[in-house]
Design a protein around this motif. Structure first.
Motif, mmCIF file in Angstrom:
data_model
loop_
_atom_site.group_PDB
_atom_site.id
_atom_site.type_symbol
_atom_site.label_atom_id
_atom_site.label_comp_id
_atom_site.label_asym_id
_atom_site.label_seq_id
_atom_site.Cartn_x
_atom_site.Cartn_y
_atom_site.Cartn_z
ATOM 1 N N SER A 195 118.742 43.165 -23.663
ATOM 2 C CA SER A 195 118.447 44.484 -23.115
ATOM 3 C C SER A 195 117.046 44.885 -23.529
ATOM 4 O O SER A 195 116.608 44.626 -24.650
ATOM 5 N N TRP A 245 122.432 54.135 -24.835
ATOM 6 C CA TRP A 245 122.733 53.207 -23.743
ATOM 7 C C TRP A 245 121.431 52.790 -23.086
ATOM 8 O O TRP A 245 120.744 53.589 -22.465
ATOM 9 N N ARG A 270 122.865 39.730 -21.375
ATOM 10 C CA ARG A 270 122.963 39.775 -22.830
ATOM 11 C C ARG A 270 121.795 40.549 -23.431
ATOM 12 O O ARG A 270 121.988 41.445 -24.226
ATOM 13 N N THR A 302 125.025 42.657 -29.141
ATOM 14 C CA THR A 302 126.092 42.128 -29.997
ATOM 15 C C THR A 302 125.526 41.664 -31.329
ATOM 16 O O THR A 302 126.037 42.005 -32.403
ATOM 17 N N ALA A 348 120.653 47.059 -19.276
ATOM 18 C CA ALA A 348 121.091 45.691 -19.557
ATOM 19 C C ALA A 348 120.080 44.701 -19.008
ATOM 20 O O ALA A 348 119.465 44.924 -17.962
ATOM 21 N N THR A 363 123.745 48.894 -21.656
ATOM 22 C CA THR A 363 124.414 48.322 -22.817
ATOM 23 C C THR A 363 124.245 49.271 -23.987
ATOM 24 O O THR A 363 123.175 49.852 -24.178
#
Length: 633
Positions: A575, A565, A573, A626, A568, A518
């Motif tokens: 990480s 990165w 959701r 997010t 995940a 992620t």
């Protein structure tokens, strides 16, 4: 000019003295045969004897090496090499196949293929060649291809038929004359054989590379012929970068010729915010041929010149000195050079051979016209590329591919003052350009200076430089006054109209990451480095650089956004991040940075109520990318 055959590796199992004795005996036989037949110099007929390649040592795996200032040293001169039967080979038209010595054979183009005496040829572990083939398959050259470049890859045009746009007396195809001029021998060597197998079984790879080189190959060929250099060198960008103009290696080498920053500056290639001369095909080709000519004058051998272009002259000089000290041959095949360099020269030899024999292998290369696919238009003022594309009835992607040295939305204010446009659109472009006033070639914005603003902040806001702002407003210093106004030259279109500009290429790369991870965006603080940030997030520095279209040695500036990165979480959701504590950090500051409660940090890391954390400590943090992005936004 033709390539020398140089020396072939000695048969396995022979000692140095036995090899030299065999070589001397063989040369004597050939020389005597040449005298009886009344043929030309033995150098043009005798295959070579001996056994060992783009860039700044091994680190810049495929870029032109840093210019070397090593003092003069005793090196094999051309006369000595000719006397030993190791000189330059004639062009194919000059070869008389029926008079070739034993151990040589003509190929389909009439070019002699040198074969070393005896079986079992090996200078290095045979696995090197196969390993290099595998690396070529996965990387298509030394540097990775950005997502932006992949998305706009031009379609391949196969079939070597007649091309449009050629005059009645002009040749219509690039390939026939080019093939007939290739002069590089196929040496009987396991690495050469491995790369021949690779190229002849990977037609799609060759088609992609030559399609990218389609506009430029005729130009490079003409430049080589002007200098009387071997035309095989026109294939070197395939080895270096697979003709990818935006190639950028881990050693910071850039462009189709893979120049490192220092070597590029040494050969006059400017590198600034607006422009990178290493990616400018015209400027970089001129610099690369200058460099290769200089190296050839030094070594009297094109194979050694190529090795020095790859590994750097210092390494080649050192390898020659060591062999001279131990009484060993000093040809390319005999030198102890870096692993990458050992595959570099065989790649070019194999590629030249396969291109010469495409019909035999059933390979159909892309159609390339005999004339360059571009025309050079001189400019007297900076020009916005979106506006240029409209005037040329073309698109900005095409202009960026013809002008990959352009980093931003327009041509650089301080030059070079030219633009390459498609050959068939040049006349119309010149007419429209002449009708456009210089001040209308970019968009001008009137900016009111706010209290506390600096020139650098204003320049950054409008994607330009302080120098351009000062020049446009005739400012003698960086001092500005709140309430005054500045005229700023800016792009005429939105960012997406410039898909291959430097910022857009980087943004596209940052959007494309590995599966199972992620992305989070990290803002660079003053004094940060890629290695330090990679350590904070427990990722490899090379990977962090790759995710951001950078090289590990690139410098950062405060406020820059980097894509990281991270693995995940199991719920898709959250990480997991492994954070390395820095000087001045506190638990509260780290919690604020990642938008998590302090008590969660303590729980995840088994910390006490009032813990002491020290620089270098590792903390486990579970983040929601997010929510983190919204928090930082």
């Amino acid at each position: 000019m033709a390539f020398p055959s140089d020396q072939s590796p000695r048969p396995r199992g022979l000692s140095n003295s036995a090899t030299r004795a065999t070589a001397v005996f063989g040369i004597a036989l050939v020389l005597s045969g040449c005298a009886r037949l009344g043929e030309g110099p033995a150098a043009s007929l005798v295959p070579g004897l001996g056994g060992s390649d783009s860039a700044e040592g091994a680190a810049a795996a495929s870029g032109a090496g840093e210019a070397d200032a090593t003092a003069a040293m005793p090196l094999p001169n051309l006369k000595a090499r000719v006397a030993e039967g190791l000189g330059l080979r004639p062009r194919p038209s000059e070869v008389v196949p029926e008079n070739l010595p034993r151990g040589s054979r003509p190929n389909r183009a009439g070019v002699r293929v040198a074969t070393a005496p005896g079986p079992g040829l090996s200078v290095r572990n045979a696995g090197i060649a196969e390993d290099l083939c595998a690396r070529t398959r996965s990387n298509e050259g030394a540097a990775g291809r950005s997502p932006a470049e992949e998305a706009t890859e031009p379609p391949s045009q196969t079939a070597e038929g007649p091309e449009q746009g050629a005059g009645p007396d002009e040749p219509t195809s690039f390939w026939p004359d080019f093939r007939s001029a290739l002069t590089m021998d196929r040496v009987d060597h396991h690495q050469v054989d491995a790369f021949v197998r690779f190229y002849r079984t990977h037609e799609a790879y060759l088609n992609r590379a030559f399609e990218r080189g389609r506009p430029f190959l005729p130009y490079i060929l003409a430049e080589l012929e002007k200098r009387d250099m071997p035309v095989d060198l026109a294939l070197l960008p395939v080895v270096e970068s697979a003709f990818r103009p935006f190639a950028y290696s881990s050693g910071r080498a850039a462009g189709i010729w893979q120049f490192t920053p220092g070597t590029g500056r040494h050969f006059g290639l400017d590198q600034n915010w607006w422009y990178d001369g290493r990616r400018d095909v015209l400027a970089a080709t001129d610099a690369a041929l200058d460099y290769l000519e200089r190296l050839h004058r030094r070594y009297d051998s094109w194979l050694l010149a190529l090795a020095a272009y790859n590994a750097g002259p210092g390494r080649v000089n050192g390898a020659i000195r060591r062999n001279q000290y131990h009484g060993k041959p000093t040809d390319f095949w005999s030198l102890d050079l870096p692993r990458e360099t050992h595959g570099y020269v065989p790649k070019l030899i194999a590629l030249s051979y396969v291109v010469r024999n495409t019909e035999e292998y059933g390979i159909e290369l892309p159609a390339i016209p005999a004339q360059p696919g571009f025309a050079v238009v001189e400019l007297d003022a900076p020009l916005d590329l979106a506006q240029a594309a409209e005037m040329a009835d073309s698109d900005t992607e095409t202009l960026y591919r013809l002008n990959p040295g352009l980093n931003q939305w327009g041509t650089p204010p301080k030059g070079p003052n030219r633009l390459l446009v498609p050959r068939d659109r040049a006349e119309r472009f010149r007419e429209r350009l002449a009708e456009l006033d210089a001040e209308d070639r970019v968009r001008w914005v009137r900016h009111r200076i706010e209290s506390g603003e600096s020139l650098s902040e204003i320049a950054s806001q409008y994607q330009t430089t302080v120098g351009v702002v000062k020049q446009a407003n005739t400012l003698a210093s960086d001092r500005i006054t709140a309430g005054d106004h500045l005229l700023i030259p800016t792009a005429t279109s939105e960012d997406r109209a410039y898909p291959l500009s430097r910022p857009q290429r980087r943004a596209a790369t940052q959007q494309s990451g590995p599966d199972g991870r992620t992305r989070i965006m990290h803002e660079v603080d003053r004094g940060d480095s890629l290695s330090e940030i990679a350590s904070q997030f427990d990722v490899a520095t090379g990977k962090l650089a790759e995710w951001n279209d950078m090289a590990p040695g690139d410098t950062l500036h405060a406020g820059q956004q980097l894509a990281v990165w991270i693995p995940a979480g199991s719920d898709g959701r959250s990480s997991k991040v492994r954070y390395r504590v820095r000087r001045g950090d506190s638990l509260w500051a780290i919690a604020q940075q990642f938008n998590v409660p302090v008590h969660r940090l303590r729980t995840w890391n088994d910390l006490e109520e009032d813990p002491i954390i020290r620089p270098g400590d590792r903390l486990t943090i579970y983040v929601n990318p997010t929510q983190l992005a919204e928090h930082r936004g």
